[in-house]
Design an enzyme around this catalytic site. Structure first.
Site, PDB file in Angstrom:
ATOM      1  N   ASP A 141     -25.176 -11.290  13.750  1.00 20.51           N
ATOM      2  CA  ASP A 141     -24.619 -11.973  14.314  1.00 20.51           C
ATOM      3  C   ASP A 141     -26.042 -11.460  15.798  1.00 20.51           C
ATOM      4  O   ASP A 141     -26.186 -10.117  15.059  1.00 20.51           O
ATOM      5  CB  ASP A 141     -23.472 -12.104  15.458  1.00 20.51           C
ATOM      6  N   GLU A 152     -22.292 -21.783  23.321  1.00 22.48           N
ATOM      7  CA  GLU A 152     -21.210 -20.156  23.583  1.00 22.48           C
ATOM      8  C   GLU A 152     -20.690 -20.237  24.748  1.00 22.48           C
ATOM      9  O   GLU A 152     -19.608 -20.867  24.844  1.00 22.48           O
ATOM     10  CB  GLU A 152     -22.772 -19.552  23.477  1.00 22.48           C
TER      11      GLU A 152
HETATM   12  C1  BGC Z   1     -24.805 -17.150  17.284  1.00 16.44           C
HETATM   13  C2  BGC Z   1     -25.184 -17.020  16.133  1.00 16.44           C
HETATM   14  C3  BGC Z   1     -26.021 -17.390  15.935  1.00 16.44           C
HETATM   15  C4  BGC Z   1     -27.226 -16.699  15.827  1.00 16.44           C
HETATM   16  C5  BGC Z   1     -29.099 -17.199  16.180  1.00 16.44           C
HETATM   17  C6  BGC Z   1     -25.929 -16.447  18.164  1.00 16.44           C
HETATM   18  O1  BGC Z   1     -25.894 -16.447  19.539  1.00 16.44           O
HETATM   19  O2  BGC Z   1     -23.790 -16.861  17.202  1.00 16.44           O
HETATM   20  O3  BGC Z   1     -24.140 -18.623  16.143  1.00 16.44           O
HETATM   21  O4  BGC Z   1     -26.704 -17.993  14.086  1.00 16.44           O
HETATM   22  O5  BGC Z   1     -27.566 -16.794  17.667  1.00 16.44           O
HETATM   23  O6  BGC Z   1     -29.118 -17.620  16.682  1.00 16.44           O
END
Ligand code: BGC
Length: 611
Positions: A304, A495
């Site tokens: 991630d 998030e």
């Molecule tokens: C998230 C992921 C995402 C990634 C790319 C991260 O902050 O946890 O779910 O795919 O960013 O954008």
């Protein structure tokens, strides 16, 4: 020339040469690589892998952010992948600009016979970063539909729109099984039970991949099982620690991955979070032994966004730990150059084995081959319209099927089409609210016309106009109304910004304006139907007693207004069922269908409820 002068000159030339080499090594471009590719096209995967230098292999394992890498750098350094992180779009944000941007990278790469990149993006509820895409309900609403056939169609539609912009990889679906709705990513989850995962994950992955886009099951594993941490300053529950038995892991969090692997998912993203204190990005047990070994996953394991920075040690040690744990592609949006250098040095020092690198690169090349990227990565798309009538109709249907009717006293719903409705509340006329986070930008935005779509007010007005009814939005005219439709909920967020320990109608993530509208509705003395636009249940035990009807609409997306009007006015019935438990109060956060003492009578509305 005197001897000494000649010696000085030779010294100067030598040191200049030395410095130049040192510089180019430091920046880590492929320029000094002796082994340049002859032609990617005519080689088998094995031949291609064998023809690569260590630096080329290391670069294949790295994914850079588009805003941090130029097309010239992409070819000079040979990165394996590029991503658009939340909100990283070309200007203008149009389909043709996306295609042009994507093609610029690939054609530059082709012109030097290097390996095309695979381009990833978070198309998590439609191709949501691109203006003009169809924005589908977020996963929590799709969980309420319990409809695998619909899920398959949505997967295909999203994938089609992604392809129209040239891109090849989506970081979806999240197969997170949310256990505590205080989590800011609750709306990215289909719900609290493995049962829903078993229904929806497989068709969704198939739909996405059949139309030519690689899917990603994320975030491995138990990202939805982390515990609330009052002491953490920023991440109260997101990216936290899941305290679990092996049985809980297998029964609650694993089934989604089994479904995805069964559907031949091309990639799996590792979770920021930990299990019983161990960060997943450093866990060889979970990634290499369990996922790749026991479960037989043969696709790409991707890290991630900068998640390896949370591992102990220096950056070098973090990269080494992560690669040795089994991660194949490192999402290092800004540190991509350093990451390549670290991998090269680590292999030379014996800290990472050549076998590990070969395994990673073979997986990456396999997926590139599958989507024809090695032969023909250039997109020939040239559309101005990403969304189609068929996709909008599909999204509208998904909205209808996602709505959960939770209260309907005296059959207040459906509303008569000729009623005079006082329509109030912060979300009556706002497509940005309907879409929530991960829309155009990472966190989304409370902009009325964030993306093309239909608001609740617009959809209701159309019906009222055609049937002799009236939509009144001025509270001063309340006396002319037959009933109130109150639209409240949560602001857009993404998030950890959505972590919320209160989840009432007035705190942190709630919409500004909820309170005033709730009070105004009460003062009218009219029957009240409340529609909630939110990523998760909010504590409403006090307020609901004053409402006659209550509909949970989740984050319904661009066609939200239309789908809601379809059911509220009775053209379609409500069929959605709660994918998560609706708590009575804050003490019930974390209490759900998987709790050993689960008692449906104790909560406000149990998992699976819907009238
Ligand atoms: C998230 C992921 C995402 C990634 C790319 C991260 O902050 O946890 O779910 O795919 O960013 O954008």
């Amino acid at each position: 020339m005197k001897k000494t002068n000649r010696a000085i000159l030779i010294f100067l030339i030598l040191s200049l040469c030395f410095n130049l080499t040192a510089c180019s090594n430091e920046t880590g471009s492929l320029k000094d690589d002796e082994e340049r590719l002859l032609s990617v096209k005519n080689l088998t995967d094995e031949e291609l892998l064998n023809s690569l230098s260590l630096r080329q292999k290391a670069a294949q394992m790295v994914q850079a952010e588009r805003a941090a890498i130029t097309p010239q750098q992409a070819v000079d350094y040979g990165v394996g992948s590029i991503l658009s992180g939340g909100g990283s779009s070309p200007t203008p944000n149009t389909p043709s600009a996306w295609v042009a941007m994507y093609n610029e990278y690939q054609s530059k790469i082709l012109s030097e016979d290097q390996i095309p990149v695979i381009y990833g993006i978070d198309a998590v509820h439609g191709h949501n970063a691109v203006y003009g895409a169809t924005v589908f309900p977020h996963n929590i609403g799709l969980g309420a539909t319990r409809n695998p056939g619909l899920m398959y169609e949505i997967g295909k539609a999203v994938s089609e729109e992604v392809r129209l912009t040239g891109l090849n990889w989506t970081f979806a679906p999240a197969v997170s099984v949310v256990q505590d709705i205080r989590w800011g990513r609750t709306y990215e989850s289909f719900g609290e039970s493995a049962e829903i995962q078993k229904l929806l994950v497989n068709p969704y992955v198939r739909g996405i991949q059949e139309m030519g886009v690689a899917a990603t099951a994320k975030h491995f594993i138990a990202d939805g099982g982390t515990s609330w941490d009052d002491n953490s300053k920023t991440h109260k529950i997101d990216q936290g620690n899941a305290i679990l038995t092996e049985e809980e892991l297998r029964e609650i969090h694993l089934p989604g991955y089994l479904e995805a692997i069964e559907a031949d998912v091309d990639s799996i993203m590792v979770s920021f979070s930990s299990i019983n204190g161990e960060k997943l990005h450093g866990s060889q047990d979970m990634i290499t032994d369990f996922l790749k070994g026991q479960l037989g996953f043969e696709g790409i394991v991707v890290s991630d966004y900068q998640a390896l920075h949370q591992l102990p040690g220096t950056f070098e040690q973090q990269v080494i730990t992560c690669v040795n744990a089994g991660v194949d592609m490192l999402m290092e949006p800004h540190n991509w150059k350093e990451t390549i250098n670290v991998i090269v040095n680590a292999v030379e020092n014996g800290d990472i084995s050549m076998d590990r690198v070969n395994d990673a690169v073979a997986r990456i090349l396999k997926v590139k081959r599958k989507y024809n990227l090695l032969d023909n990565p250039i997109s020939d798309q040239n559309t101005q319209d990403l969304s189609s009538e068929a996709h909008k109709e599909l999204a509208r249907r998904a909205v209808r099927e996602s709505l959960v009717l939770l209260k309907n006293e005296n059959q207040i719903l459906p509303l008569k089409k000729d009623s005079n409705i006082l329509l109030i509340g912060p979300a009556i006329d706002n497509v940005g609210y309907q879409c929530g986070g991960w829309t155009i930008t990472w966190e989304g935005s409370p902009e009325k016309s964030l993306v093309p779509g239909v608001s609740i007010k617009e959809a209701f007005e159309k019906i009222a106009e055609n049937n002799g009814g009236r939509i009144i939005t001025d509270y001063a005219d309340a006396a002319q109304a037959d009933c109130v439709v109150l639209v409240i909920g949560e602001e857009p967020y993404a998030e950890f910004n959505g972590d919320n320990g209160q989840l009432d109608l007035y705190s942190h993530t709630s919409m500004y304006g909820n309170r005033e509208a709730i009070e105004q509705a009460k003062e009218t003395g009219l029957p009240i139907i409340t529609i909630m636009i939110a990523g998760r249940p909010m504590v409403i035990t006090q307020e609901i007693s004053g409402w006659d009807g209550f509909v949970m609409a989740w984050l319904p997306g661009s066609e939200g207004g239309l789908g809601i009007a379809d059911c509220v006015y009775g053209d379609y019935s409500f069929t959605g069922k709660l994918p998560v438990t609706w708590p009575k109060d804050q003490s019930q956060f974390g209490y759900n269908i998987n709790s050993p003492d689960y008692d449906p009578a104790k909560v406000l509305f149990p998992y699976g409820f819907g009238m």
